[in-house]
Scaffold this active site. Structure first.
Site, PDB file in Angstrom:
ATOM      1  N   HIS A   3     -17.804   5.199   8.994  1.00 22.02           N
ATOM      2  CA  HIS A   3     -17.601   3.938   9.743  1.00 22.02           C
ATOM      3  C   HIS A   3     -17.590   2.732   8.800  1.00 22.02           C
ATOM      4  O   HIS A   3     -17.923   1.628   9.227  1.00 22.02           O
ATOM      5  CB  HIS A   3     -18.689   3.716  10.808  1.00 22.02           C
ATOM      6  CG  HIS A   3     -18.967   4.909  11.658  1.00 22.02           C
ATOM      7  ND1 HIS A   3     -18.389   5.113  12.882  1.00 22.02           N
ATOM      8  CD2 HIS A   3     -19.759   5.987  11.432  1.00 22.02           C
ATOM      9  CE1 HIS A   3     -18.824   6.262  13.396  1.00 22.02           C
ATOM     10  NE2 HIS A   3     -19.653   6.814  12.531  1.00 22.02           N
ATOM     11  N   SER A  48      -0.275 -14.850  -7.515  1.00 23.08           N
ATOM     12  CA  SER A  48       0.169 -15.734  -6.446  1.00 23.08           C
ATOM     13  C   SER A  48       0.946 -16.886  -7.055  1.00 23.08           C
ATOM     14  O   SER A  48       0.636 -17.349  -8.152  1.00 23.08           O
ATOM     15  CB  SER A  48      -1.057 -16.266  -5.694  1.00 23.08           C
ATOM     16  OG  SER A  48      -0.740 -17.488  -5.047  1.00 23.08           O
ATOM     17  N   LYS A  50      -5.415 -15.579  -8.351  1.00 22.06           N
ATOM     18  CA  LYS A  50      -5.220 -14.355  -7.571  1.00 22.06           C
ATOM     19  C   LYS A  50      -4.722 -13.172  -8.401  1.00 22.06           C
ATOM     20  O   LYS A  50      -3.901 -13.323  -9.289  1.00 22.06           O
ATOM     21  CB  LYS A  50      -4.216 -14.603  -6.435  1.00 22.06           C
ATOM     22  CG  LYS A  50      -4.717 -15.498  -5.318  1.00 22.06           C
ATOM     23  CD  LYS A  50      -5.970 -14.976  -4.625  1.00 22.06           C
ATOM     24  CE  LYS A  50      -5.711 -13.732  -3.794  1.00 22.06           C
ATOM     25  NZ  LYS A  50      -4.935 -14.019  -2.561  1.00 22.06           N
ATOM     26  N   GLU A  65      -1.065  -2.122  -1.170  1.00 24.41           N
ATOM     27  CA  GLU A  65      -0.634  -2.608   0.146  1.00 24.41           C
ATOM     28  C   GLU A  65       0.725  -2.035   0.539  1.00 24.41           C
ATOM     29  O   GLU A  65       0.946  -1.638   1.687  1.00 24.41           O
ATOM     30  CB  GLU A  65      -0.571  -4.135   0.143  1.00 24.41           C
ATOM     31  CG  GLU A  65      -1.936  -4.775  -0.011  1.00 24.41           C
ATOM     32  CD  GLU A  65      -1.823  -6.268  -0.292  1.00 24.41           C
ATOM     33  OE1 GLU A  65      -2.229  -7.042   0.584  1.00 24.41           O
ATOM     34  OE2 GLU A  65      -1.337  -6.645  -1.361  1.00 24.41           O
TER      35      GLU A  65
END
Ligand code: ARG
Length: 458
Positions: A157, A278, A284, A291
């Site tokens: 979980h 970024s 970043k 992803e």
């Protein structure tokens, strides 16, 4: 004269819009190598049974080879008027050899030709996928060797559950990808059945020798029922399911590592070469590869659905609907091939932040279940031990401490005469050492599994 292979029955040309609508050359041209291989085997067989003379077959085989080289060199003029790769190659052959070329299609149909080509393509695609899976497995095993004894928090979980050795963690993925490899090997068996020679749907009245073609193309067996196999695309659905399962495994791993790379977790350091920045936020470092791996999974599963819906409700035997199979197939394979190609080096170059992990490893009561099991071993009924440890956890949490911060008396109450020993056995290192069951994260178990995987993948 019409260039159509079926021109005899028709007067006048095909509507241009229909040609555009029905063409498959833009998609199936990547089958050319397999179409040529299958045609060469077919032509040779035709000469063996007397349907071609040997010089004719030799001419055809050589011309097909040249056509293949020309396609490879980008010299084929594709035209939607010729519909598909099979017609393009046959027409190129006829342009070269005239009447001899016009004999190649003896005893076969595009219906068995197309499924044969696709089977040859799928066979190679399976082998390529397997190769990439092995590379990924090797990367995980490499990390398991490097970080064998590092302790990680194991989650259920996404809450801290029990400690696990890093090697155990990496090998979990090796197992998943092993099942994927087994599925592929199983699918390969059903793909590796010769379709050619079933002709349009019913077979041929000519004395073709399918066994000879089977041997030439390296198929395991010859399909028994012409009607079945000219419409069979089961192997394709199976393959794309296998690809979907790989993508699902990859996406779970990608999600996990995307989370692990956050400032909040900070468990891993992703290689710069596999991240992007970024355009506005200078600090970043984004896990785009992870992803996209997660995101592309949707495409692969989409292709699977597309294929299943395409096949449902199709009567025997060939129906033109089947032409739609290849776009989904190719896209699913290309997508997974792309994901796997970046996954292996990314795994190999990602490092655990051992200091961060160590500094936080005693958080989250990772030793609570082992404590419970030690009480069970002392004769406390499981449910009683569970309740007692639950209460100890609550008490420790209320004091903002760990189990080990509780006084000996707290343990003495649940393990009379053993409070001191019980307390001394707390902590994640002890918890890891206490594991013993087969397949657990026990150091000896993990060492054995790791050695076995090193052997298997050597
Ligand atoms: N372009 C077709 C396909 O890819 C080839 C088979 C055509 N057969 C037929 N009877 N029209 O499926």
């Amino acid at each position: 004269m019409s260039q159509k292979t079926w021109g005899g029955r028709f007067t006048g040309g095909t509507d241009q819009r229909v040609e555009q609508f029905t063409e498959s050359i833009t998609v199936d041209k990547r089958l050319y190598r397999y179409d040529i291989l299958a045609s060469q085997a077919h032509a040779t067989m035709l000469s063996e049974v007397g349907l071609l003379t040997l010089p004719e077959a030799v001419q055809i085989v050589a011309a097909l080879e040249t056509i293949g080289d020309e396609i490879e060199a980008g010299k084929m003029d594709y035209s939607i008027a010729l519909e598909d790769i099979h017609t393009h190659i046959e027409q190129a052959l006829i342009a070269r050899l005239g009447d001899v070329g016009r004999k190649l299609h003896t005893g076969r149909s595009r219906n068995d030709q197309v499924v044969t080509d696709v089977k040859l393509w799928v066979r190679a695609a399976i082998d390529r996928t397997d190769e990439l899976l092995v590379e990924l497995q090797k990367a995980f095993v490499g990390s398991a060797v490097r970080d064998q004894h590092v302790i990680l928090p194991g989650y259920t979980h996404l809450q801290r559950a029990q400690p696990v050795l890093a090697a155990h963690y990496y090998l979990a993925y090796v197992e998943k990808f092993q099942r994927d490899r087994e599925r592929l090997a199983d699918c390969r068996k059903r793909a590796n059945v010769l379709s050619l020679g079933t002709a349009a749907l019913a077979g041929s009245s000519l004395p073709i020798d399918r066994e000879s073609v089977r041997i030439k193309l390296g198929f395991d067996s010859v399909a028994r029922n012409s009607l079945d196999v000219s419409s069979d695309r089961d192997f394709l659905v199976e393959f794309v399911f296998d690809l979907s399962m790989i993508a699902i495994h990859l996406s779970g791993w990608a999600e996990e590592w995307a989370i692990w790379s956050t400032t909040e977790f900070n468990f891993i350091e992703l290689p710069d070469a596999f991240c992007t920045g970024s355009s506005i936020m200078p600090h970043k470092k984004n896990p785009d590869v992870l992803e996209l791996t997660r995101g592309k999974t949707g495409r692969v599963i989409g292709a699977l659905q597309q294929l299943m819906i395409l096949l449902k409700g199709l009567p025997l035997a060939y129906n033109r609907d089947l032409q739609e199979d290849k776009a989904a197939l190719f896209d699913a394979f290309d997508t997974v091939e792309g994901c796997l190609s970046v996954a292996a080096p990314l795994v190999a170059q990602t490092k655990l932040r051992r200091d961060v992990l160590a500094a936080r490893i005693e958080d989250g009561f990772l030793d609570a279940t082992t404590l419970m099991e030690s009480l069970i071993a002392r004769g406390v009924p499981m449910r009683t031990a569970h309740e007692a440890v639950g209460a100890l956890v609550k008490r420790a949490e209320d004091g903002r401490g760990r189990l080990v911060d509780l006084p000996v008396s707290a343990f003495e109450a649940v393990a009379p005469g053993g409070g001191e020993a019980v307390r001394a056995s707390l902590g994640v290192a002890n918890a890891i050492a206490a594991f013993r069951s087969y397949g657990s994260t026990a150091p000896t178990e993990v060492a054995q599994q790791l050695a076995a995987w090193q052997d298997r993948l050597a």
